[in-house]
Design a protein around this motif. Structure first.
Motif, short mmCIF file in Angstrom:
data_model
loop_
_atom_site.label_atom_id
_atom_site.label_comp_id
_atom_site.label_asym_id
_atom_site.label_seq_id
_atom_site.Cartn_x
_atom_site.Cartn_y
_atom_site.Cartn_z
N TYR A 1 47.85 41.64 44.31
CA TYR A 1 47.58 40.40 45.08
C TYR A 1 46.47 39.90 45.25
N ALA A 2 45.48 40.97 45.76
CA ALA A 2 44.09 40.62 45.72
C ALA A 2 43.46 40.15 44.78
N ALA A 3 43.63 40.62 43.39
CA ALA A 3 43.25 40.17 42.17
C ALA A 3 43.58 38.89 41.91
N ALA A 4 44.99 38.64 42.23
CA ALA A 4 45.77 37.33 41.74
C ALA A 4 45.18 36.23 42.66
N ALA A 5 45.09 36.50 43.79
CA ALA A 5 45.02 35.31 44.74
C ALA A 5 44.07 34.33 44.34
N PRO A 6 42.82 34.66 44.05
CA PRO A 6 41.71 33.83 43.76
C PRO A 6 42.20 33.00 42.51
N MET A 7 43.06 33.60 41.65
CA MET A 7 43.45 32.71 40.26
C MET A 7 44.78 32.44 40.34
N MET A 8 45.58 32.34 41.61
CA MET A 8 46.76 31.95 41.61
C MET A 8 47.32 30.75 41.07
N ARG A 9 46.65 29.46 41.11
CA ARG A 9 46.91 28.30 40.31
C ARG A 9 46.88 28.50 38.86
N GLN A 10 45.79 29.19 38.67
CA GLN A 10 45.79 29.38 36.86
C GLN A 10 46.85 30.33 36.48
N LEU A 11 47.18 31.36 37.31
CA LEU A 11 48.36 32.29 36.78
C LEU A 11 49.72 31.23 36.80
N ALA A 12 49.61 30.54 37.72
CA ALA A 12 51.20 29.72 37.76
C ALA A 12 51.09 28.55 36.52
#
Length: 539
Positions: free
Chosen positions: A396-407
């Motif tokens: 989650y720490a790695a994904a959080a800054p790119m959450m919108r991009q991942l979505a």
């Protein structure tokens, strides 16, 4: 004068057009579909729930400080937390939303969204969260009856008085949320919890038996539904005549889904947040019978019934407590349907399960959540909990800054992934013009021999362009080879950048080369690393 009136009318018309053309401020969360893939829109844009669920009895104000500690440790953006019918309507018709208000207020303080879990008629097949005044009146609010005529510790889905009471309470909850939460802190609502029955495949009470011996509802006789249930297409008949040896389970599934569907529809009529139900799973292979699992809930074999019986439910969602990658991956395949967004609201809090966050993304899923993130009131468990949370917290720490991009990438179908199986075998990912080759094991060091432990390795690849990718993973090495017209040709890394996303933009920390790319490709250690990889064919 006519010219002034015309000008005045034109100005009014322009104002109206501009007003209606403006985007809706703070729109309600909603689920959309495109080409069989789904997205949860929050503030009008795809949103990925980096979730975690509190223990069943942790949603009380005195318990919440420990929950928020876990939320921060996990880097969550969404907390799943129960709300209790027995607390909200302790006296008939008198509703107390103080605990709900506390949850919303504290979530805003912690800048976290909520998914509220309505623990009401069903919680894991029982009715233990019903108010005391209902529990005391078994004649009016009876449990189901087994084949021997004995009561079973599970509510009957065929009792109108129970349904009416649940509808009244749930509608009151949704009406309160509409007023108290204009910011849409609450993203979704789970209606009941792991509905179904243990100890009896269905209700055999006289009322239920009369319904069972009657005709199958017309909705279930549609050719497409019958085909999905693997039974011959017929124009009518009793449950036994139409469904044979599966009649008891299918009747129970219809009864429970109809009940919950009516509760959800009533709540949505007041405030149309997305709503889902969660499934206590059955074994995904071998087509076991319902005496081996919780009967009537949204298991994979009765999803066609649930879709017809409960159209107000947006998602039937799997709770992942099975072990073994083959089983878990099969479950995810079964619940990823064109008519069913993929969402994992519960996963066992074990290290091996963190990898399935990548699988959910590759399937276009809208969220993932381990269960039991807080210490459940046992202070000496704090150190153990920190250890158990760590694999999920790192992801989650790695994904959080790119959450919108991942979505957005998940919604567009641009993400693929692999996870390490128990045999640790090498796997490949077809990215169109390129094939990614993934070898598991080790700590990411160059030219290091693989060391296998728990099967926790994983790799996610998001396609930015034909020759450029975002890659994130742990405990594996990555290499590529060209496909198609360039198959067999020489190639090399044009550039491999390690970095992170900030405000939607990839920010490189360094360029990897030499030992970091020459010995079997980039390596990923125990903590997830984000790379931007550009490839070139040497013509």
């Amino acid at each position: 004068m006519t010219r002034k009136i015309t000008l005045w009318f034109a100005l009014i018309l322009l104002t109206i057009v501009k007003t209606f053309a403006q985007p809706v401020a703070n729109p309600i969360p909603q689920i959309i579909e495109k080409d069989g893939r789904h997205a949860l829109l929050v503030d009008g844009k795809p949103f990925l729930m980096l979730g975690g669920q509190a223990h069943n009895s942790s949603a009380w104000p005195a318990m919440m400080p420990r929950v928020w500690t876990a939320v921060e440790a996990l880097h969550l953006n969404t907390l799943e937390v129960p709300i209790y019918w027995e607390q909200i309507e302790a006296q008939p018709g008198h509703f107390d939303f103080s605990v709900v208000n506390t949850l919303i207020s504290q979530a805003r303080q912690h800048k976290v969204h909520l998914v509220l879990l309505w623990f009401a008629t069903w919680k894991n097949g029982s009715n233990h969260y019903m108010p005391e005044w209902m529990k005391r009146d078994a004649a009016k609010y009876p449990n189901l009856t087994n084949q021997k005529g004995q009561p079973v510790d599970s509510p009957s889905p065929n009792v109108k008085a129970t349904l009416d009471a649940d509808i009244k309470a749930f509608t009151a909850v949704m009406r309160y949320l509409k007023t108290a939460d204009p910011q849409h802190t609450v993203l979704m609502v789970q209606v009941e919890n792991e509905a179904g029955s243990w100890g009896s495949i269905r209700d055999y009470s006289p009322l239920a038996q009369k319904m069972f011996e009657g005709p199958v509802p017309a909705q279930l006789l549609q050719p497409g539904v019958l085909a999905a249930l693997n039974v011959p297409v017929v124009s009518g008949g009793t449950w036994q005549q139409v469904f044979g040896d599966r009649a008891d389970e299918y009747f129970q599934a219809w009864s429970i889904a109809r009940y919950i569907g009516q509760v959800a529809a009533a709540g949505k009529a007041v405030y149309p947040l997305p709503m889902y139900v969660n499934a206590a799973l059955r074994e995904p292979f071998g087509n076991p019978t319902a005496n081996n699992y919780e009967s009537g809930g949204p298991t994979d074999n009765v999803l066609p019934i649930w879709k017809v019986a409960a159209p107000a439910i947006d998602i039937e969602a799997p709770d992942l407590y099975l072990t073994g990658s083959d089983k878990v991956l099969k479950v995810i395949d079964l619940y990823d349907r064109r008519d069913n967004p993929l969402f994992v609201p519960e996963a066992g809090l074990v290290a091996e399960n963190a990898k399935y966050f990548y699988t959910v993304l590759a399937h276009g899923g809208i969220g993932f959540s381990p269960f039991g993130i807080d210490d459940n009131g046992v202070a000496e468990k704090a150190a153990l909990m920190a250890e158990r949370l760590s694999p999920f917290a790192q992801e989650y720490a790695a994904a959080a800054p790119m959450m919108r991009q991942l979505a957005e990438w998940a919604f567009d179908g641009r993400i693929k992934s692999v996870v390490e199986h128990e045999d640790h075998a090498e796997q490949t990912i077809d990215m169109g013009a390129w094939q990614a080759n993934v070898k598991f094991g080790g700590d990411g060091r160059a030219n290091a021999a693989p060391v296998y432990g728990l099967a926790t390795g994983k790799l996610l690849v998001a396609k930015l362009g034909e020759n450029q990718f975002i890659v994130m993973g742990t405990r594996c090495h990555l290499s590529f080879q060209p496909l198609g017209v360039n198959a067999g040709k020489a190639w090399q890394y044009l550039k491999v950048e390690e970095g992170q996303y900030q405000n939607g933009v990839f920010k490189p920390l360094r360029i990897l080369n030499g030992d970091e790319t020459d010995w079997g490709g980039p390596g990923f250690g125990n903590a997830p690393t984000v790379l931007r990889v550009s490839l070139v064919v040497r013509h």
